[in-house]
Design a protein around this motif. Structure first.
Motif, PDB file in Angstrom:
ATOM      1  N   SER A   1      -1.998  -4.843   5.003  1.00  0.00           N
ATOM      2  CA  SER A   1      -0.938  -3.835   5.101  1.00  0.00           C
ATOM      3  C   SER A   1      -0.739  -3.421   6.558  1.00  0.00           C
ATOM      4  O   SER A   1      -1.696  -3.377   7.332  1.00  0.00           O
ATOM      5  CB  SER A   1      -1.352  -2.623   4.260  1.00  0.00           C
ATOM      6  N   CYS A   2       0.491  -3.105   6.908  1.00  0.00           N
ATOM      7  CA  CYS A   2       0.826  -2.583   8.251  1.00  0.00           C
ATOM      8  C   CYS A   2       0.314  -3.482   9.368  1.00  0.00           C
ATOM      9  O   CYS A   2      -0.030  -2.994  10.451  1.00  0.00           O
ATOM     10  CB  CYS A   2       0.260  -1.168   8.449  1.00  0.00           C
TER      11      CYS A   2
ATOM     12  N   LEU B   1       0.922   9.075   2.885  1.00  0.00           N
ATOM     13  CA  LEU B   1       1.447   8.495   1.657  1.00  0.00           C
ATOM     14  C   LEU B   1       2.924   8.211   1.912  1.00  0.00           C
ATOM     15  O   LEU B   1       3.650   9.095   2.385  1.00  0.00           O
ATOM     16  CB  LEU B   1       1.279   9.470   0.497  1.00  0.00           C
TER      17      LEU B   1
ATOM     18  N   GLU C   1      -7.550   1.435  -1.348  1.00  0.00           N
ATOM     19  CA  GLU C   1      -6.506   1.712  -2.343  1.00  0.00           C
ATOM     20  C   GLU C   1      -6.476   0.502  -3.256  1.00  0.00           C
ATOM     21  O   GLU C   1      -6.254  -0.609  -2.781  1.00  0.00           O
ATOM     22  CB  GLU C   1      -5.164   1.895  -1.614  1.00  0.00           C
TER      23      GLU C   1
ATOM     24  N   TYR D   1       1.024  -3.343  13.202  1.00  0.00           N
ATOM     25  CA  TYR D   1       0.635  -2.177  14.017  1.00  0.00           C
ATOM     26  C   TYR D   1      -0.852  -2.158  14.331  1.00  0.00           C
ATOM     27  O   TYR D   1      -1.681  -2.498  13.487  1.00  0.00           O
ATOM     28  CB  TYR D   1       1.024  -0.872  13.309  1.00  0.00           C
TER      29      TYR D   1
ATOM     30  N   LYS E   1      -3.175   2.857  -9.546  1.00  0.00           N
ATOM     31  CA  LYS E   1      -3.915   2.885  -8.299  1.00  0.00           C
ATOM     32  C   LYS E   1      -4.989   3.963  -8.334  1.00  0.00           C
ATOM     33  O   LYS E   1      -4.773   5.051  -8.879  1.00  0.00           O
ATOM     34  CB  LYS E   1      -2.959   3.195  -7.146  1.00  0.00           C
TER      35      LYS E   1
ATOM     36  N   SER F   1       0.830  -1.204   0.000  1.00  0.00           N
ATOM     37  CA  SER F   1       0.000   0.000   0.000  1.00  0.00           C
ATOM     38  C   SER F   1       0.859   1.246   0.000  1.00  0.00           C
ATOM     39  O   SER F   1       1.911   1.286   0.624  1.00  0.00           O
ATOM     40  CB  SER F   1      -0.867   0.026   1.252  1.00  0.00           C
ATOM     41  N   GLN F   2       0.364   2.263  -0.665  1.00  0.00           N
ATOM     42  CA  GLN F   2       1.042   3.553  -0.671  1.00  0.00           C
ATOM     43  C   GLN F   2       0.644   4.374   0.536  1.00  0.00           C
ATOM     44  O   GLN F   2       1.412   5.187   1.040  1.00  0.00           O
ATOM     45  CB  GLN F   2       0.709   4.296  -1.963  1.00  0.00           C
ATOM     46  N   ILE F   3      -0.593   4.167   0.984  1.00  0.00           N
ATOM     47  CA  ILE F   3      -1.045   4.804   2.223  1.00  0.00           C
ATOM     48  C   ILE F   3      -0.699   3.869   3.371  1.00  0.00           C
ATOM     49  O   ILE F   3      -1.081   2.704   3.343  1.00  0.00           O
ATOM     50  CB  ILE F   3      -2.568   5.074   2.193  1.00  0.00           C
ATOM     51  N   MET F   4       0.041   4.378   4.334  1.00  0.00           N
ATOM     52  CA  MET F   4       0.422   3.532   5.469  1.00  0.00           C
ATOM     53  C   MET F   4       0.086   4.238   6.781  1.00  0.00           C
ATOM     54  O   MET F   4      -0.033   5.458   6.839  1.00  0.00           O
ATOM     55  CB  MET F   4       1.918   3.198   5.395  1.00  0.00           C
ATOM     56  N   SER F   5      -0.047   3.445   7.821  1.00  0.00           N
ATOM     57  CA  SER F   5      -0.553   3.985   9.081  1.00  0.00           C
ATOM     58  C   SER F   5       0.502   4.847   9.776  1.00  0.00           C
ATOM     59  O   SER F   5       1.691   4.759   9.495  1.00  0.00           O
ATOM     60  CB  SER F   5      -1.006   2.843   9.987  1.00  0.00           C
ATOM     61  N   GLU F   6       0.049   5.685  10.686  1.00  0.00           N
ATOM     62  CA  GLU F   6       0.946   6.641  11.334  1.00  0.00           C
ATOM     63  C   GLU F   6       2.054   5.964  12.123  1.00  0.00           C
ATOM     64  O   GLU F   6       3.206   6.420  12.126  1.00  0.00           O
ATOM     65  CB  GLU F   6       0.137   7.565  12.263  1.00  0.00           C
TER      66      GLU F   6
ATOM     67  N   ASP G   1      -2.650   0.432  14.714  1.00  0.00           N
ATOM     68  CA  ASP G   1      -3.398   1.479  14.003  1.00  0.00           C
ATOM     69  C   ASP G   1      -3.515   1.193  12.502  1.00  0.00           C
ATOM     70  O   ASP G   1      -3.848   2.086  11.725  1.00  0.00           O
ATOM     71  CB  ASP G   1      -2.798   2.867  14.255  1.00  0.00           C
TER      72      ASP G   1
ATOM     73  N   VAL H   1       3.799   3.476  11.530  1.00  0.00           N
ATOM     74  CA  VAL H   1       4.934   3.122  10.675  1.00  0.00           C
ATOM     75  C   VAL H   1       5.948   4.261  10.633  1.00  0.00           C
ATOM     76  O   VAL H   1       7.160   4.040  10.745  1.00  0.00           O
ATOM     77  CB  VAL H   1       4.455   2.809   9.233  1.00  0.00           C
TER      78      VAL H   1
ATOM     79  N   PHE I   1      -6.611  -1.789   3.182  1.00  0.00           N
ATOM     80  CA  PHE I   1      -5.294  -1.678   2.556  1.00  0.00           C
ATOM     81  C   PHE I   1      -4.597  -3.036   2.612  1.00  0.00           C
ATOM     82  O   PHE I   1      -4.424  -3.599   3.696  1.00  0.00           O
ATOM     83  CB  PHE I   1      -4.448  -0.615   3.272  1.00  0.00           C
ATOM     84  N   TRP I   2      -4.218  -3.562   1.466  1.00  0.00           N
ATOM     85  CA  TRP I   2      -3.595  -4.883   1.399  1.00  0.00           C
ATOM     86  C   TRP I   2      -2.322  -4.821   0.577  1.00  0.00           C
ATOM     87  O   TRP I   2      -2.143  -3.925  -0.253  1.00  0.00           O
ATOM     88  CB  TRP I   2      -4.593  -5.889   0.789  1.00  0.00           C
ATOM     89  N   GLU I   3      -1.444  -5.789   0.822  1.00  0.00           N
ATOM     90  CA  GLU I   3      -0.175  -5.870   0.097  1.00  0.00           C
ATOM     91  C   GLU I   3      -0.186  -7.124  -0.770  1.00  0.00           C
ATOM     92  O   GLU I   3      -0.680  -8.168  -0.347  1.00  0.00           O
ATOM     93  CB  GLU I   3       1.009  -6.019   1.058  1.00  0.00           C
TER      94      GLU I   3
ATOM     95  N   SER J   1       7.247  -0.583   3.589  1.00  0.00           N
ATOM     96  CA  SER J   1       6.407  -1.798   3.585  1.00  0.00           C
ATOM     97  C   SER J   1       7.283  -3.038   3.634  1.00  0.00           C
ATOM     98  O   SER J   1       6.908  -4.044   4.237  1.00  0.00           O
ATOM     99  CB  SER J   1       5.448  -1.883   2.399  1.00  0.00           C
TER     100      SER J   1
END
Lengths: 485, 485
Positions: B19-20, A159, B208, B23, B191, A64-69, B25, A71, B30-32, A166
């Motif tokens: 994704s993430c 972003l 996403e 964590y 995307k 994902s390009q959007i990642m959680s804070e 949060d 990270v 969102f997936w990888e 990742s």
């Protein structure tokens, strides 16, 4: 050739052009790839896959390009990924402090310097706003990540400013489920985003850009235990030693202590072999070891791979030894385990990365392939055939007499297999020129003789020589012409 | 097989995962893609390029994901791309109004309905918060675009909610510089981003996600003037007629007035031929014409391409006749000219689009390829060989006696050309099973006889049959096995 000629070619021949250009609120630093650019980029990426992912048995992911804070709390980007900026008290214009100081005074204050250093130079040198002569507010930090709000509650996320995060976050799962074994490379191609203060020069400094990043996870106690190093030990690299560029083999650089270990030397060797195959002139390249103030905040040793262009030395790849910075940070913040077994011994891997800028690499390929062939009144992109946006043009000599239909027949036979371009209109010479300008290695012409004996002429881009072959031999002819070395 | 089995396979064999995930949060939606997923996706995209872009001589572009505000003022997304939501007065939980009403009462209020309709049903049916029994505030609209701020001034821009907007905005430049001629398809893969209230079911509803969109620009007066229609006229599609699914050829559907014109019929034909080649079972597919309340706000006629899965009918492609909605809007807002010449006559093109969801398509490929082969105690992904994440596994029968080294020799010969996987460890049967689970069509085993006569065994995934071939014939053997139809 120079930057402006490449820009003109890019605009006219569908390589790249500004995003949202029909609107007045279009923002700088966003560009689109047109049909020629997409095709070149796809082929560049395929070459990268061959020469890194497949050759070195890496894993490739797409995150994902959007990642959680969390990270970016762990990675340090939330606190440290910021540019020093100064705002004019009068007209409110904003500038990057380090760039403005260097432009006006030639004094270099590194971007990572303490904020007070900028204020000091601005005061001492009496630097005022170049737009209105107003005085500046104190320098402050501007975080370069783009923030987004998730869901109706608008929970903070970002972003990604680099694709590698990742890879780090996913490492525990990947190593386990894919049965990893150190050292192992995990690779990713994708967009990253940086809210640059001064984006400029089209593909050279973008706010939204493509990276191809490789993170090699390794046992820090075994950096010189790498059998496959022999594959590249005689590969020549150019590397800055004091103020000179020296050409030496990977083995020589290692033995002389210029490169720290076999693992780093191996990947710099792979890198140069890759760029040789892109057609970039590697005799105009250098690896440059960065000083402490130049390095990114996460790097313990760093080499930039730079290539000489008409815009100056251009950084194409950052080669950073990130040590255990990232895995330790994510382990502490997440409580996830990042240690893995290596020969029965638990180890927290170190990371060496090759962080490649794809857009800049493509620009450099264009510049190094561009030939202004005045003798023949043409511009030629002498791209490697396997990177050419169009493999072959299929042209009817004239549109009438059934030649257009015959050309279509030829086109139909190969249309899904190769990037072929069917073109009937205009003088044949002008059509050849256009194909030269997008770097098509082959142009096939269907003429009246074709109707008699099913032969066609094939024109070779670089030599402009022509030969006549049978239509039935065209497929094999193209395969041979565009095969990888 | 069902959704949970596919999910388990995806997690264990590196197709996709959250994704993430380390964590707390981490946000839903969102997936990888892991290594197997990336490889499958890349091959799917390559097939799409063959069957649409190359076959139909389209232009492909790759535009910015962040676009300026004016784009979405013109496109209508800023005002209309919103979901109806309701918030609990007590616990502040937020729900999608239409979904919640349907879940609790089975009453269907279309998402595009007037806000007062939701309030009315909630009041009449006395619907309360499912979490705390609190009463709801009035329904309101939640815009699903992600907003970002550009530069230190934080000027408003948005992550694109569909890839096609760059195609529309770029159309004037592309048509001119690329010497376009109507009808012409412009395609883009990339995307898109939607701030869904309730993302769910991994790849099926993401925030996403990957789209492959094709916008066909055409002269609205010539929708039945399309020679190439003959290429697909006998191609069979399945289409809803009243409440039944009928199987008919594109020509029959056109003649019966079920499809509006040759242009639409041609592209639906291309679409079904593409999906046939992905291995999706198209006898479980249907085109469904949408009613006025179901259609997107920009569509004048719309067909959804849906496929039956264990999660129900899944929309893989939206086929929208957008008429001149987009070009007129952008022309008005930007003052740019969007008319082009078609046979010397000025025309504002209409647009027909094929908007494909890549992630959902990949899920469907996995589900339709999944075989629980109990007889042989294995799970098999019977993927089309040209879509398989791994083309060939290279296995040493045992690690000792020089077999590992010999297997490496075989691997080295093909490693950059094919997706090969070298595997030494574990029982040979277990290694075959793992290759079956990622859909590798071939497995090569190096045994003691190999050391004698340079022959290897090749095992075929689907039949489990084996044959012995020379190492020198392996390259040709693989080429033949993975070639496109």
């Amino acid at each position: 050739m120079n930057y402006d000629q490449i820009m003109q070619l890019a605009l006219e021949r569908g390589f790249y052009f500004p995003s949202c250009e029909i609107y007045a609120d279009a923002q700088a630093g966003f560009w689109e790839y047109g049909p020629s650019g997409v095709s070149l980029k796809n082929k560049f990426v395929e070459l990268w896959r061959r020469e890194f992912v497949r050759r070195d048995r890496m894993m490739e992911i797409d995150g994902s390009q959007i990642m959680s804070e969390a990270v970016f709390v762990a990675s340090g980007h939330l606190s440290s990924f910021a540019d020093p900026i100064i705002g004019c008290q009068k007209c409110k214009s904003i500038f990057r402090a380090d760039k403005l100081i260097t432009e006006i005074t030639s004094i270099v204050v590194p971007e990572s310097a303490d904020l007070t250093e900028f204020d000091k130079v601005i005061l001492e040198k009496n630097i005022v706003c170049p737009k209105c002569k107003g005085t500046f507010e104190k320098a402050h930090k501007f975080n370069m990540m783009f923030k987004v709000g998730i869901g109706p509650e608008s929970e903070p996320a970002y972003l990604r400013p680099e694709t590698c995060q990742s890879i780090f976050v996913d490492f525990p799962r990947l190593f386990k489920t894919m049965r990893g074994k150190l050292p192992i490379g995990i690779a990713q191609i994708g967009k990253s985003f940086r809210n640059e203060i001064s984006p400029r020069q089209s593909l050279l400094r973008l706010r939204e850009f493509y990276q191809a990043e490789i993170e090699v996870f390794c046992n820090p106690n075994k950096l010189d235990n790498l059998e496959k190093f022999s594959e590249v030990e005689n590969t020549e690299i150019r590397i800055m030693v004091e103020d000179d560029i020296k050409t030496m083999t990977c083995k020589q650089a290692l033995d002389a202590g210029i490169l720290p270990n076999k693992l780093v030397a191996y990947y710099l060797g792979l890198l140069i072999e890759f760029y040789q195959k892109t057609g970039i002139d590697v005799t105009k390249s250098r690896f440059r070891k960065l000083g402490d103030k130049e390095k990114a905040f996460y790097a313990s040793v760093a080499f930039d791979f730079e290539v000489e262009t008409t815009t100056g030395w251009l950084e194409l790849v950052a080669c950073n030894y990130r040590s255990d910075y990232d895995l330790t940070s994510h382990a502490n913040k997440s409580k996830e385990k990042f240690e893995v077994l290596d020969d029965e011994i638990k180890v927290l891997p170190h990371v060496f990365e090759l962080s490649m800028g794809i857009d800049r690499s493509l620009y450099t390929i264009l510049e190094h392939s561009f030939r202004d062939d005045k003798e023949n009144d043409r511009v030629v992109l002498s791209l490697k055939p396997y990177l050419a946006p169009i493999h072959v043009g299929i042209l009817s000599l004239v549109k009438k007499d059934g030649l257009a239909e015959k050309a279509e027949e030829v086109f139909f036979k190969i249309r899904t297999k190769y990037d072929a371009f069917l073109d009937h209109s205009g003088a044949i010479g002008r059509r050849y020129r256009r194909l030269d300008e997008v770097g098509a290695p082959l142009a096939v012409t269907v003429d009246h003789q074709t109707l008699q004996d099913d032969t066609i002429t094939v024109r070779i881009r670089d030599s402009m020589s022509q030969e006549r072959i049978k239509i039935s031999d065209l497929d094999a002819y193209i395969v041979k012409a565009i095969t990888y070395p």
